[in-house]
Design a protein around this motif. Structure first.
Motif, mmCIF file in Angstrom:
data_model
loop_
_atom_site.group_PDB
_atom_site.id
_atom_site.type_symbol
_atom_site.label_atom_id
_atom_site.label_comp_id
_atom_site.label_asym_id
_atom_site.label_seq_id
_atom_site.Cartn_x
_atom_site.Cartn_y
_atom_site.Cartn_z
ATOM 1 N N VAL A 163 -55.451 -27.510 16.081
ATOM 2 C CA VAL A 163 -56.090 -26.341 16.678
ATOM 3 C C VAL A 163 -56.058 -26.448 18.202
ATOM 4 N N TYR A 164 -56.313 -27.625 18.725
ATOM 5 C CA TYR A 164 -56.246 -27.840 20.173
ATOM 6 C C TYR A 164 -54.857 -27.494 20.705
ATOM 7 N N PHE A 165 -53.823 -28.004 20.044
ATOM 8 C CA PHE A 165 -52.449 -27.721 20.468
ATOM 9 C C PHE A 165 -52.130 -26.230 20.366
ATOM 10 N N MET A 166 -52.584 -25.588 19.301
ATOM 11 C CA MET A 166 -52.305 -24.165 19.117
ATOM 12 C C MET A 166 -52.962 -23.327 20.213
ATOM 13 N N VAL A 167 -54.191 -23.665 20.567
ATOM 14 C CA VAL A 167 -54.887 -22.921 21.620
ATOM 15 C C VAL A 167 -54.143 -23.060 22.942
ATOM 16 N N GLY A 200 -33.591 -14.271 25.552
ATOM 17 C CA GLY A 200 -32.870 -14.267 24.284
ATOM 18 C C GLY A 200 -33.199 -15.460 23.420
ATOM 19 N N GLY A 201 -34.415 -15.954 23.532
ATOM 20 C CA GLY A 201 -34.819 -17.109 22.737
ATOM 21 C C GLY A 201 -36.317 -17.120 22.541
ATOM 22 N N PRO A 202 -36.810 -18.150 21.897
ATOM 23 C CA PRO A 202 -38.251 -18.229 21.660
ATOM 24 C C PRO A 202 -39.000 -18.465 22.966
ATOM 25 N N GLY A 203 -40.240 -18.014 23.008
ATOM 26 C CA GLY A 203 -41.083 -18.245 24.165
ATOM 27 C C GLY A 203 -41.409 -19.726 24.300
ATOM 28 N N GLY A 204 -41.908 -20.091 25.469
ATOM 29 C CA GLY A 204 -42.188 -21.500 25.748
ATOM 30 C C GLY A 204 -43.234 -22.116 24.841
ATOM 31 N N GLY A 205 -44.130 -21.323 24.280
ATOM 32 C CA GLY A 205 -45.163 -21.866 23.406
ATOM 33 C C GLY A 205 -44.840 -21.762 21.933
ATOM 34 N N ALA A 206 -43.660 -21.235 21.596
ATOM 35 C CA ALA A 206 -43.333 -20.984 20.191
ATOM 36 C C ALA A 206 -43.286 -22.275 19.369
ATOM 37 N N PHE A 207 -42.480 -23.227 19.799
ATOM 38 C CA PHE A 207 -42.354 -24.449 19.003
ATOM 39 C C PHE A 207 -43.657 -25.232 18.930
ATOM 40 N N PRO A 208 -44.379 -25.431 20.040
ATOM 41 C CA PRO A 208 -45.661 -26.136 19.904
ATOM 42 C C PRO A 208 -46.646 -25.401 18.991
ATOM 43 N N PHE A 209 -46.688 -24.074 19.107
ATOM 44 C CA PHE A 209 -47.637 -23.323 18.288
ATOM 45 C C PHE A 209 -47.291 -23.428 16.806
ATOM 46 N N TRP A 210 -46.054 -23.135 16.450
ATOM 47 C CA TRP A 210 -45.694 -23.101 15.036
ATOM 48 C C TRP A 210 -45.673 -24.485 14.407
ATOM 49 N N SER A 252 -47.638 -26.899 15.348
ATOM 50 C CA SER A 252 -49.057 -27.230 15.205
ATOM 51 C C SER A 252 -49.663 -26.521 14.004
ATOM 52 N N LEU A 253 -49.229 -25.291 13.746
ATOM 53 C CA LEU A 253 -49.706 -24.577 12.566
ATOM 54 C C LEU A 253 -49.265 -25.291 11.288
ATOM 55 N N ILE A 254 -48.033 -25.752 11.259
ATOM 56 C CA ILE A 254 -47.544 -26.505 10.092
ATOM 57 C C ILE A 254 -48.358 -27.784 9.915
ATOM 58 N N MET A 255 -48.637 -28.470 11.045
ATOM 59 C CA MET A 255 -49.444 -29.691 10.984
ATOM 60 C C MET A 255 -50.855 -29.372 10.478
ATOM 61 N N LEU A 256 -51.425 -28.255 10.914
ATOM 62 C CA LEU A 256 -52.756 -27.842 10.466
ATOM 63 C C LEU A 256 -52.759 -27.600 8.956
ATOM 64 N N LEU A 257 -51.745 -26.904 8.449
ATOM 65 C CA LEU A 257 -51.671 -26.618 7.010
ATOM 66 C C LEU A 257 -51.471 -27.893 6.193
ATOM 67 N N ALA A 258 -50.618 -28.792 6.698
ATOM 68 C CA ALA A 258 -50.386 -30.049 5.976
ATOM 69 C C ALA A 258 -51.656 -30.904 5.944
ATOM 70 N N ALA A 259 -52.347 -30.995 7.067
ATOM 71 C CA ALA A 259 -53.593 -31.766 7.101
ATOM 72 C C ALA A 259 -54.658 -31.108 6.229
ATOM 73 N N GLY A 260 -54.673 -29.769 6.204
ATOM 74 C CA GLY A 260 -55.598 -29.069 5.315
ATOM 75 C C GLY A 260 -55.316 -29.380 3.852
ATOM 76 N N GLY A 261 -54.038 -29.474 3.511
ATOM 77 C CA GLY A 261 -53.672 -29.859 2.147
ATOM 78 C C GLY A 261 -54.138 -31.264 1.805
ATOM 79 N N ILE A 262 -54.028 -32.182 2.751
ATOM 80 C CA ILE A 262 -54.508 -33.552 2.528
ATOM 81 C C ILE A 262 -56.024 -33.548 2.334
ATOM 82 N N LEU A 263 -56.722 -32.769 3.151
ATOM 83 C CA LEU A 263 -58.178 -32.704 3.041
ATOM 84 C C LEU A 263 -58.597 -32.128 1.684
#
Length: 163
Positions: free
Chosen positions: A17-21, A35-45, A47-58
Motif C-alpha cells: 500500500v505504501y508503494f502504491m500510494v 508512447g509507453g507506460p507512465g513512470g508509476g505504472a510498473f511500481p503501482f501494478w 505493488s498491487l500484485i504483491m498486495l494480492l499475493a500477501a492477502g492470499g497468504i494471510l
C-alpha cells in the motif's frame, strides 16, 4: 508458522500500500506523449500484485487446517533469512558504486552457487543472462536508465549503436 505467515503477510500488505500510494505521484496509465507506460505504472501494478499475493497468504493462514500456530522462526531459518538480507543490503550498497549490471549478477552468483549450491551451468547462465535481459528491457525497451556507477563509460559504445 501461522504467526510468521500472518506477520509477514501483513507487513508485505502494508509495504504494498505504501508503494502504491507513492507510485501514484507519477502517471500510472498509458502515456500518450511517450508512447509507453507512465513512470508509476510498473511500481503501482507490481505493488498491487504483491498486495494480492500477501492477502492470499494471510487468508490461507486463517483457513489452512493442520498447521502449527506456536512456532515463529527456528534459529537455522533465522540465520538463512539474515544471510540473504545481508547479501541484499550489500547488493543495494554496491549498485551506486559498481552499477546494477555488476551488483545484481554478483548477488545472483552468491545466491545460486555459494548459498544455494546449484551447478555451474545454471549459475552462470542466470548470472550472465540477467544483466543482458535487464539492459534490453529497461534501457532499450522502456528507456529507463539503470545506475551504472564506475562502469558507465563501458556503455557508451552500446548507446551509440542502439540510440
Amino acid at each position: 508458522m501461522l504467526l510468521a505467515d500472518r506477520v509477514i503477510a501483513a507487513a508485505l500488505m502494508a509495504l504494498s500500500v505504501y508503494f502504491m500510494v507513492h507510485a501514484t505521484a507519477l502517471p500510472i496509465g498509458w502515456n500518450g506523449a511517450t508512447g509507453g507506460p507512465g513512470g508509476g505504472a510498473f511500481p503501482f501494478w507490481l505493488s498491487l500484485i504483491m498486495l494480492l499475493a500477501a492477502g492470499g497468504i494471510l487468508i490461507r493462514s486463517f483457513v489452512s487446517p493442520g498447521r502449527s500456530p506456536d512456532s515463529f522462526f527456528d534459529m537455522s531459518m533465522l540465520r538463512s533469512v539474515l544471510a540473504v538480507v545481508v547479501a541484499l543490503v550489500a547488493t543495494i550498497a554496491l549498485i551506486p558504486v559498481v552499477g546494477a549490471y555488476i551488483a545484481i549478477p554478483l548477488f545472483l552468483f552468491w545466491y545460486l552457487r555459494l548459498y544455494g549450491g546449484h551447478g555451474w551451468v545454471l549459475t552462470l547462465s542466470i548470472t550472465l543472462a540477467t544483466p543482458v535481459f535487464l539492459f534490453f528491457f529497461f534501457e532499450v525497451t522502456l528507456r529507463i536508465l539503470l545506475p551504472k556507477g564506475i562502469t558507465e563509460p563501458l556503455f557508451f559504445p552500446l548507446y551509440a549503436m542502439l540510440f
